[in-house]
Write a protein that holds these residues in place. Structure first.
Motif, mmCIF file in Angstrom:
data_model
loop_
_atom_site.group_PDB
_atom_site.id
_atom_site.type_symbol
_atom_site.label_atom_id
_atom_site.label_comp_id
_atom_site.label_asym_id
_atom_site.label_seq_id
_atom_site.Cartn_x
_atom_site.Cartn_y
_atom_site.Cartn_z
ATOM 1 N N HIS A 173 0.839 -1.211 0.000
ATOM 2 C CA HIS A 173 0.000 0.000 0.000
ATOM 3 C C HIS A 173 0.871 1.257 0.000
ATOM 4 N N GLU A 174 1.933 1.254 0.822
ATOM 5 C CA GLU A 174 2.835 2.421 0.802
ATOM 6 C C GLU A 174 3.541 2.506 -0.557
ATOM 7 N N ILE A 175 3.942 1.347 -1.085
ATOM 8 C CA ILE A 175 4.632 1.350 -2.383
ATOM 9 C C ILE A 175 3.770 2.074 -3.421
ATOM 10 N N ASP A 176 2.468 1.783 -3.446
ATOM 11 C CA ASP A 176 1.621 2.457 -4.435
ATOM 12 C C ASP A 176 1.366 3.915 -4.071
ATOM 13 N N VAL A 177 0.953 4.164 -2.818
ATOM 14 C CA VAL A 177 0.475 5.519 -2.530
ATOM 15 C C VAL A 177 1.618 6.540 -2.507
ATOM 16 N N LEU A 178 2.831 6.126 -2.120
ATOM 17 C CA LEU A 178 3.940 7.092 -2.070
ATOM 18 C C LEU A 178 4.415 7.429 -3.486
ATOM 19 N N ARG A 179 4.364 6.432 -4.373
ATOM 20 C CA ARG A 179 4.726 6.681 -5.781
ATOM 21 C C ARG A 179 3.725 7.667 -6.392
ATOM 22 N N TRP A 180 2.454 7.500 -6.027
ATOM 23 C CA TRP A 180 1.405 8.406 -6.507
ATOM 24 C C TRP A 180 1.585 9.807 -5.912
ATOM 25 N N LEU A 181 1.923 9.860 -4.609
ATOM 26 C CA LEU A 181 2.129 11.161 -3.959
ATOM 27 C C LEU A 181 3.256 11.935 -4.630
ATOM 28 N N LEU A 182 4.354 11.215 -4.917
ATOM 29 C CA LEU A 182 5.547 11.887 -5.430
ATOM 30 C C LEU A 182 5.546 12.012 -6.949
ATOM 31 N N GLY A 183 4.735 11.191 -7.617
ATOM 32 C CA GLY A 183 4.687 11.254 -9.079
ATOM 33 C C GLY A 183 5.971 10.777 -9.736
ATOM 34 N N GLU A 184 6.673 9.828 -9.105
ATOM 35 C CA GLU A 184 7.867 9.268 -9.759
ATOM 36 C C GLU A 184 8.087 7.828 -9.324
ATOM 37 N N ASP A 185 8.841 7.090 -10.148
ATOM 38 C CA ASP A 185 9.101 5.685 -9.858
ATOM 39 C C ASP A 185 10.287 5.531 -8.899
ATOM 40 N N TYR A 186 10.434 4.302 -8.418
ATOM 41 C CA TYR A 186 11.511 4.003 -7.467
ATOM 42 C C TYR A 186 12.771 3.533 -8.188
ATOM 43 N N LYS A 187 13.890 3.672 -7.473
ATOM 44 C CA LYS A 187 15.178 3.251 -8.038
ATOM 45 C C LYS A 187 15.794 2.094 -7.254
ATOM 46 N N THR A 188 15.751 2.169 -5.921
ATOM 47 C CA THR A 188 16.349 1.086 -5.128
ATOM 48 C C THR A 188 15.456 0.721 -3.955
ATOM 49 N N ALA A 189 15.663 -0.519 -3.464
ATOM 50 C CA ALA A 189 14.942 -0.988 -2.273
ATOM 51 C C ALA A 189 15.901 -1.717 -1.353
ATOM 52 N N GLU A 190 15.622 -1.615 -0.060
ATOM 53 C CA GLU A 190 16.405 -2.297 0.959
ATOM 54 C C GLU A 190 15.454 -2.590 2.123
ATOM 55 N N VAL A 191 15.656 -3.705 2.815
ATOM 56 C CA VAL A 191 14.814 -4.004 3.983
ATOM 57 C C VAL A 191 15.716 -4.443 5.131
ATOM 58 N N VAL A 192 15.584 -3.795 6.273
ATOM 59 C CA VAL A 192 16.403 -4.184 7.433
ATOM 60 C C VAL A 192 15.507 -4.682 8.566
ATOM 61 N N PHE A 193 16.092 -5.491 9.428
ATOM 62 C CA PHE A 193 15.364 -6.065 10.557
ATOM 63 C C PHE A 193 15.841 -5.442 11.869
ATOM 64 N N PRO A 194 14.995 -4.653 12.523
ATOM 65 C CA PRO A 194 15.331 -4.244 13.899
ATOM 66 C C PRO A 194 15.194 -5.458 14.825
#
Ligand code: NAI
Length: 334
Positions: A173-194
């Motif tokens: 949901h964030e992936i879609d709505v933030l791309r819509w908010l900013l009007g641009e595509d993503y370049k990189t992704a990373e996921v960390v575990f606290p």
């Protein structure tokens, strides 16, 4: 005249959509339903006084249906969306469009082959009044360019969740709505575990933080904490060059009592996003009746899935992953 809708997948969210369309919204009625669980489907049809079909494909092809809603389990979205496209009917598909990016791409190809945009994906956050306010403020340019986004997606609990689900089921949901908010595509992704909460079941790593960067260099952090144990909480702060914008929450009365101040918050997503779902479906109905699609498209569904897969790979390999999309076809350029 009223839009006659056929819905395939009479599970939890399918039934809530029948209820909302037939009792609260205007200009449409769900008149038919289908589900692989035929007995249950018939009981739903009886409850709402609508027609049960033996299959979703048959329902899509029927002259008694003008538009289709797909709310089956994810792996079966593709077959029913494709059937609706073949029948030349508008189709609303709950998110995700399909679990694999390749399947989303096939839906895109099928839609383009039909030469008419018919598909909308159920990314309802774009209809949440709070996110719409954020978008209007960003687009106004009054606060300069967005530089950083700090977001959180917290659920009270999440029985049965596994380590892959926070990216694929929640943060999509964030992936879609933030791309819509900013009007641009993503370049990189990373996921960390606290550090993992002791409330996580089995092998689940919870919380997780997903980092995304966009093409222009905006940096985003999204915390997913599916066992936060205090309620449902969605946060989004957009830090711009000359101001910071915070996602508003649905209003609730603050009560002073027992030497404290208490403002209730929502318990789950169905409560938090109820306005978003109602607005989403009313606007979809209006658009279908006017002969267009103006919500999240099949292309948005494809981009969302490519991004989620990249974030999943980043999580599993504990590396930063570059995200590569196919070029957006002219067909989807507004
Ligand atoms: P559910 O398990 O309650 O319902 C799924 C229904 O699909 C069941 O009635 C099942 O019998 C039916 N089904 C399964 N395989 C089928 C097939 N091959 N053909 C026809 N029907 C079939 O699940 P739920 O929670 O209603 O979710 C359904 C969809 O809605 C999922 O794709 C989910 O991701 C999406 N969803 C979206 C939300 C959002 O935030 N926008 C929230 C909740 C669900």
């Amino acid at each position: 005249e009223e839009l006659r809708i056929g819905l395939v997948g009479t599970g939890a969210i399918g039934r809530s959509h029948i209820e909302r369309i037939n009792t609260r919204l205007q200009g449409a009625k769900v008149v038919a339903c289908a589900d692989v669980n035929m007995d249950f489907c018939r009981s739903v049809a009886e409850k709402y006084g609508i027609q049960a079909y033996d299959s979703g494909e048959e329902m899509s092809a029927s002259d008694a249906v003008d538009a289709v809603i797909v709310t089956t389990l994810d792996p079966f979205h593709e077959q029913y969306v494709t059937a609706a496209i073949k029948a030349g009917k508008y189709v609303f598909c709950e998110k995700p469009l399909a679990p694999e990016a390749d399947a989303c791409r096939r839906i895109v190809e099928a839609e383009m082959a039909g030469k008419k945009q018919l598909v909308q994906v159920g990314f309802m956050r774009r209809y949440d009044p709070g996110y719409r306010q954020l978008k209007a403020l960003i687009d106004s340019g009054k606060y300069g360019l967005p530089l950083m986004l700090h977001c959180a997606h917290r659920n009270y609990d999440a029985p049965g969740f596994t380590t892959s689900m926070p990216v694929e089921n929640s943060m999509i949901h964030e992936i879609d709505v933030l791309r819509w908010l900013l009007g641009e595509d993503y370049k990189t992704a990373e996921v960390v575990f606290p550090k993992t909460t002791r409330n996580a079941e089995g092998e689940l790593r919870d919380p997780q933080i997903m980092y995304l960067t966009t093409e222009s260099g905006v940096r985003i952090d999204v915390e997913s904490f599916v066992n936060c144990r205090y309620g449902y909480d969605i946060k989004c702060e957009v830090v711009c060059e000359e101001g910071s914008l915070n996602l508003p929450e649905p209003a609730n009365t603050m009560v002073r009592s027992n030497d404290s101040r208490i403002t209730p918050i929502c318990h789950d997503w169905s409560e938090r996003f109820i306005d978003a779902y109602n607005i989403e479906f009313q606007e979809w109905i209006n658009a279908c009746r006017e002969g267009r699609v103006d919500g999240p498209s099949a292309w948005d569904g494809y981009v969302g899935q490519v991004t989620a897969k990249a974030a999943s790979k980043a999580r599993d390999t504990q590396t930063v992953v570059n995200i590569e999309y196919d070029e957006m076809p002219e067909f989807y350029k507004k």
